[in-house]
Design a protein around this motif. Structure first.
Motif, PDB file in Angstrom:
ATOM      1  N   HIS A   6       0.002  -2.137   3.791  1.00 38.77           N
ATOM      2  CA  HIS A   6      -1.515  -1.824   4.051  1.00 38.77           C
ATOM      3  C   HIS A   6      -1.432  -1.119   5.517  1.00 38.77           C
ATOM      4  O   HIS A   6      -1.134  -1.864   6.581  1.00 38.77           O
ATOM      5  N   ALA A   7      -1.898  -0.104   5.776  1.00 36.64           N
ATOM      6  CA  ALA A   7      -1.890   0.659   6.965  1.00 36.64           C
ATOM      7  C   ALA A   7      -3.176   1.653   6.972  1.00 36.64           C
ATOM      8  O   ALA A   7      -3.387   2.256   6.235  1.00 36.64           O
ATOM      9  N   GLN A   8      -3.811   1.431   8.089  1.00 38.13           N
ATOM     10  CA  GLN A   8      -5.158   2.214   8.429  1.00 38.13           C
ATOM     11  C   GLN A   8      -6.107   2.496   7.098  1.00 38.13           C
ATOM     12  O   GLN A   8      -6.576   3.593   7.054  1.00 38.13           O
ATOM     13  N   GLY A   9      -6.343   1.228   6.760  1.00 40.62           N
ATOM     14  CA  GLY A   9      -7.245   1.462   5.382  1.00 40.62           C
ATOM     15  C   GLY A   9      -6.711   1.893   4.194  1.00 40.62           C
ATOM     16  O   GLY A   9      -7.201   1.731   3.284  1.00 40.62           O
ATOM     17  N   ALA A  10      -5.452   2.125   4.224  1.00 44.92           N
ATOM     18  CA  ALA A  10      -5.020   2.597   2.801  1.00 44.92           C
ATOM     19  C   ALA A  10      -3.926   1.779   2.424  1.00 44.92           C
ATOM     20  O   ALA A  10      -3.198   0.948   3.222  1.00 44.92           O
ATOM     21  N   VAL A  11      -3.616   1.725   1.109  1.00 45.28           N
ATOM     22  CA  VAL A  11      -2.442   0.941   0.566  1.00 45.28           C
ATOM     23  C   VAL A  11      -1.414   1.691   0.045  1.00 45.28           C
ATOM     24  O   VAL A  11      -1.684   2.669  -0.808  1.00 45.28           O
ATOM     25  N   HIS A  12      -0.211   1.460   0.193  1.00 43.25           N
ATOM     26  CA  HIS A  12       0.909   2.302  -0.157  1.00 43.25           C
ATOM     27  C   HIS A  12       2.120   1.617  -0.995  1.00 43.25           C
ATOM     28  O   HIS A  12       1.826   0.189  -0.390  1.00 43.25           O
ATOM     29  N   VAL A  13       2.252   1.887  -2.070  1.00 47.11           N
ATOM     30  CA  VAL A  13       3.328   1.211  -2.985  1.00 47.11           C
ATOM     31  C   VAL A  13       4.494   1.703  -2.773  1.00 47.11           C
ATOM     32  O   VAL A  13       4.730   2.758  -2.945  1.00 47.11           O
ATOM     33  N   PHE A  14       5.594   0.809  -2.630  1.00 46.16           N
ATOM     34  CA  PHE A  14       6.939   1.319  -2.505  1.00 46.16           C
ATOM     35  C   PHE A  14       8.048   0.517  -3.461  1.00 46.16           C
ATOM     36  O   PHE A  14       7.752  -0.729  -3.714  1.00 46.16           O
ATOM     37  N   ASP A  15       9.057   1.163  -3.703  1.00 47.38           N
ATOM     38  CA  ASP A  15       9.930   0.013  -4.694  1.00 47.38           C
ATOM     39  C   ASP A  15      11.237  -0.245  -3.683  1.00 47.38           C
ATOM     40  O   ASP A  15      12.259  -0.899  -3.965  1.00 47.38           O
TER      41      ASP A  15
END
Length: 65
Positions: A6-15
């Motif tokens: 979670h960064a700067q209001g965005a959610v990033h999904v990684f594996d």
């Protein structure tokens, strides 16, 4: 097994962590390398170290070893 960043209001999904680093790490505005670890921010600009900030004309930044 994925994870979220979670960064700067965005959610990033990684594996994997390497994908997260490649996507999220800032880029040095002088040499264009990914800044992994400690970089320097000068007047809103990111550099991998004092040497690159000085090459861009920014004064007063000192690397600590």
């Amino acid at each position: 097994m994925s994870f979220e960043v979670h960064a700067q209001g965005a959610v990033h999904v990684f594996d994997c962590f390497s994908c997260a680093i490649h996507r999220m790490a800032p880029i040095c505005e002088h040499c264009r390398c990914r800044i992994i670890g400690q970089g320097v921010e000068v007047e809103g600009h990111w550099y991998c170290g004092a040497h690159c900030s000085r090459a861009e004309g920014k004064a007063g930044i000192v690397d600590r070893v």
